[in-house]
Write an enzyme that holds these catalytic residues in place. Structure first.
Site, PDB file in Angstrom:
ATOM      1  CG  ASP A 254      31.852  47.960  87.588  1.00  0.00           C
ATOM      2  OD1 ASP A 254      30.841  47.484  88.135  1.00  0.00           O
ATOM      3  OD2 ASP A 254      32.901  47.228  87.247  1.00  0.00           O
TER       4      ASP A 254
ATOM      5  CD  GLU B 237      26.614  41.528  84.689  1.00  0.00           C
ATOM      6  OE1 GLU B 237      27.435  42.140  85.429  1.00  0.00           O
ATOM      7  OE2 GLU B 237      26.676  41.871  83.420  1.00  0.00           O
TER       8      GLU B 237
END
Length: 624
Positions: free
Chosen positions: A364, A559
C-alpha cells in the site's frame, strides 16, 4: 574502559557544540567541529571524533539520563564499537524490547496512547464469545475513566464496521494465565505510528526474534495469529476496528515452521496451530467468489465500504473530485454523503474495493495494483498460498505420520495437500510466467491476460519454490539486474514506472523504494536454488545501506529506503516511519531490524568485515 561523567551537563554541552541543526541528533548534516573533549570528574579527558562516534556518545548519554542520576559511567567501548556489532546488539538488547506490547492491565496504556485516534474515549473491542477476555477488560474499564470496552456482535458486516468509524478503537488480542495471573500474550509492533499488531510485519519480525533467541515473543505472535483467526475470522491487517474486513499476506504456516526449527514445541502445539492454519486457508482464501477465482488461483479481495479509514483527509481527493461536481457538492461534502451512503456511486465503490484489496496485499500503495487489484491473480498471493499447501503437507508428513485428523469428520493426508500445491504450481507457471520477458506477471482473470508491470514480487516463486531450475536461472541472471541497485532491489523496475507516463504518482512500493520483505524473500529464494554468490551480494548491498544510514544519521533504522539516493530521506506518500526520535532510537523498525539480523546469518565473515568498514558495494561487486 568506563568513564564516569555528569550526564546532563555533558549531554547539554555535546548538543550545544555538535547538534547545529537542533534536531537532537548528531548526523553528517551537522556542521560542528566533530571533535568533543570528554572530561570525567577526576579531570581525565578523551577526545571523541567523527559523526559516528559522537552520535554513539549522544545515544549512550541519553540512555544513562533515563536513570535519573547525576553521574553515571559511560562505556567507551560502546562509543567506538564497530557499526555492524553495535546495530545488531542494539536490535537484540534494546529495539525488540522497545517494540514489545501487551494488551492487559500493564500494557494497555502504551497501546491506547496513540496519535491515530483523537477521541477523548479510547475504545477497546472484544470479540463475541470470549467471555473471559470481556470480563477481564470490563473490570479494567472501572480503573480507567478514558477506557470504554465493548463486545462485538457475532456476525460482523461491512456496514457494522463502517459504523465503528464513529468510535474507532483497538481490537483485543489473546490473554494467558500464568501463576494464576491473567496477562496479555505479548506481540511486537512495527514501530513509530504503527503501534498495533500488523499481519505480515509480524511474520518478518518473528524471523528476527527467533534469530535473537527471543522465542517466547515469536510464540506470542503465533498465539495472536491463532486468536485473530479463531475470533475475528482472519489474520487482520492490524488489530484496529477499521481493519475487521481486511486480512494481509498469509505467512502463518511459515511462522509455524520457523518456530519448530528453533524450539522443541510439543505435538499438541503443532496440532492446534495446524488446525487453525487449515481453517484460515479454507475460510479466508478458498471460498469461491471471494478470494478464490474460477481458474483455481487466488486474489486479494477485501470487503468494506467507502474510503479506507486509515488514510489522511485529502488522500483520495483526485478520485472524489471526479464525482463531486455531478452532485453539485464540494469534495468534502460529497465525501461525507458518500460515506453515509446517502449517495450511490457503484464505480466509486468498485475503485475502493480495489484500493482496500491493494492494502490487504501489504503493498500500500503501488501503481501495479491501483484500480485493478481485485481483478488480479497476483504472483504474490499464489506463491504464498503454494507455500501454505507445501507447509501443511510437510507438517502432516513429518509430525502426523502422513495423516492428520482435522476434526471428527475430516482427515487430511499429506498427499492431498501436495496435490493441491502441484496444481497451483502448474497454474502459476501457465498463467503468470512470461517466457519472452523472463519474469512472473500478475494475471488479470477478467481480461484473461497478463498484467504488465515488472515488480519485485516476481521473485516470490523462488522463495516458495514454484520456479523450475531453468526459470530460476533466467530470473536471477536476466531479471534480477533490472531491479538491483546499490542498496538492494527496488519494488519495481525503473522501466515499469517510465511506462506509466510522466504524470503518474510516486507510490512507495514502486521504484525507487526498497523494502525489507522484498529483500528477505529474495535472499531465501536465492538460497533455495543455490545462487550462493548472488545471495552474498544482495545481502551485502542491503546491510550496507542500513549500516551506512545508521552511521551517518545517529543510528536511524527506518521503515524503507529510497534506493536511488541510498537514503532514508523519502519524499513520497506517508513519509518514512522510524526517523523521528530524540537522541536515540529505542525501537528501530520491526522488519528492518529483522532483515539486519537475518542478513548477518547469511553473510560470509570476510564480507562482514568489509561491511564494518563500509566498503561501497558497487566497488566490491564491480563485475556483477
Amino acid at each position: 574502559m568506563k568513564f564516569k561523567l555528569h550526564i546532563r551537563q555533558t549531554l547539554e554541552k555535546l548538543l550545544a557544540q555538535e547538534d547545529t541543526d537542533g534536531d537532537k541528533k548528531i548526523t553528517v548534516d551537522d556542521k560542528g567541529p566533530k571533535c568533543f573533549l570528554l572530561e570525567n570528574e577526576t579531570g581525565n579527558s578523551v577526545a571523541i571524533e567523527g559523526t559516528y562516534h559522537l552520535s554513539n556518545l549522544l545515544q549512550e548519554l541519553a540512555l544513562s539520563k533515563k536513570e535519573n542520576t547525576d553521574f553515571a559511567e559511560i562505556n567507551l567501548d560502546h562509543i567506538i564499537e564497530n557499526p555492524v556489532d553495535r546495530i545488531s546488539r542494539k536490535i537484540k538488547d534494546l529495539y525488540w524490547n522497545g517494540l514489545t506490547r501487551t494488551i492487559d492491565a500493564d500494557g494497555i496504556r502504551k497501546i491506547l496512547e496513540d496519535d491515530k485516534i483523537e477521541n477523548t474515549i479510547s475504545y477497546l473491542y472484544v470479540p463475541f464469545g470470549d467471555e473471559m477476555v470481556f470480563d477481564y477488560f470490563k473490570k479494567l474499564e472501572t480503573t480507567n475513566s478514558k477506557l470504554k470496552v465493548e463486545q462485538l456482535p457475532k456476525n460482523i458486516s461491512p456496514e457494522y464496521v463502517l459504523s465503528l468509524n464513529e468510535k474507532p478503537g483497538i481490537l483485543a488480542l489473546a490473554l494467558q494465565i500464568k501463576d494464576n495471573e491473567i496477562s496479555g500474550v505479548p506481540f511486537v509492533v512495527p514501530g513509530g505510528r504503527f503501534n498495533e499488531m500488523y499481519g505480515w510485519d509480524s511474520y518478518f519480525i518473528a524471523k528476527g526474534l527467533l534469530i535473537d533467541n527471543k522465542t517466547e515473543l515469536a510464540l506470542g505472535i503465533a498465539e495472536n495469529f491463532k486468536y485473530q483467526i479463531d475470533h475475528y475470522g482472519k489474520i487482520l491487517n492490524a488489530n484496529r476496528s477499521y481493519y475487521l474486513t481486511r486480512t494481509q499476506p498469509p505467512l502463518y504456516t511459515s511462522l509455524i515452521r520457523d518456530v519448530l526449527e528453533k524450539s522443541n514445541s510439543e505435538i499438541f502445539w503443532i496440532e492446534r496451530h495446524l488446525k487453525t492454519a487449515i481453517k484460515e486457508y479454507q475460510t479466508v482464501w478458498m471460498e469461491e467468489g471471494k478470494r478464490l477465482t474460477a481458474n483455481g488461483l487466488n486474489r486479494y479481495k477485501a470487503e468494506g465500504i467507502g474510503l479506507p479509514f486509515e488514510v489522511e483527509e485529502g488522500h483520495f481527493d483526485d478520485i472524489l473530485e471526479q464525482f463531486a461536481p455531478k452532485h453539485n457538492l464540494s469534495t468534502r461534502e460529497f465525501e461525507k454523503k458518500y460515506l453515509r451512503r446517502e449517495i450511490n456511486e457503484p464505480e466509486l465503490d468498485k475503485y475502493f474495493t480495489h484500493d482496500r484489496s491493494m492494502r490487504e496485499s501489504g503493498h500500500d500503495t503501488t501503481n501495479r495494483l491501483v484500480a485493478i487489484c481485485a481483478n488480479l491473480n497476483t504472483v504474490a498471493i499464489n506463491s504464498l498460498l503454494y507455500k501454505y499447501e507445501t507447509d501443511i503437507a510437510y507438517l502432516i508428513e513429518n509430525y502426523f505420520k502422513k495423516e492428520f485428523q482435522y476434526d471428527e469428520h475430516i482427515s487430511y493426508s499429506s498427499n492431498y495437500w501436495s496435490s493441491k500445491a502441484n496444481s497451483r504450481k502448474e497454474k502459476v507457471n501457465q498463467l503468470c510466467w512470461n517466457a519472452e520477458n523472463g519474469i512472473y506477471l500478475d494475471y488479470n482473470f477478467v481480461t484473461e491476460q497478463q498484467h504488465f508491470f515488472d515488480a519485485a514480487t516476481t521473485f516470490y516463486p523462488l522463495w516458495a519454490k514454484i520456479s523450475t531450475p531453468e526459470q530460476a536461472e533466467i530470473l536471477v541472471k536476466n531479471t534480477l539486474p533490472k531491479f538491483k541497485m546499490k542498496g538492494g532491489i527496488a519494488g519495481s523496475t525503473k522501466e515499469a514506472i517510465a511506462n506509466l507516463g510522466k504524470n503518474s504518482p510516486v507510490r512507495q512500493w514502486d521504484y525507487p523504494f526498497g523494502w525489507a520483505p522484498h529483500q528477505m524473500l529474495l535472499w531465501e529464494g536465492l538460497l533455495n536454488y543455490n545462487f550462493n554468490d548472488e545471495v552474498q551480494e544482495m545481502v551485502y548491498r542491503w546491510l550496507w545501506l542500513i549500516t551506512r544510514n545508521a552511521v551517518d544519521y545517529n543510528g536511524t533504522i527506518p521503515e524503507k529506503f529510497d534506493l536511488e539516493i541510498s537514503s532514508h530521506k523519502i519524499f513520497a506518500e506517508y513519509g518514512n516511519v522510524g526517523t523521528e526520535f530524540n537522541y536515540i532510537t529505542e525501537e528501530g523498525f520491526g522488519w528492518m531490524n529483522a532483515s539486519y539480523q537475518y542478513g548477518l546469518t547469511i553473510l560470509r565473515e570476510d564480507l562482514k568485515q568489509k561491511l564494518s568498514d563500509l566498503v561501497d558495494p558497487d566497488e566490491l561487486f564491480l563485475n556483477n
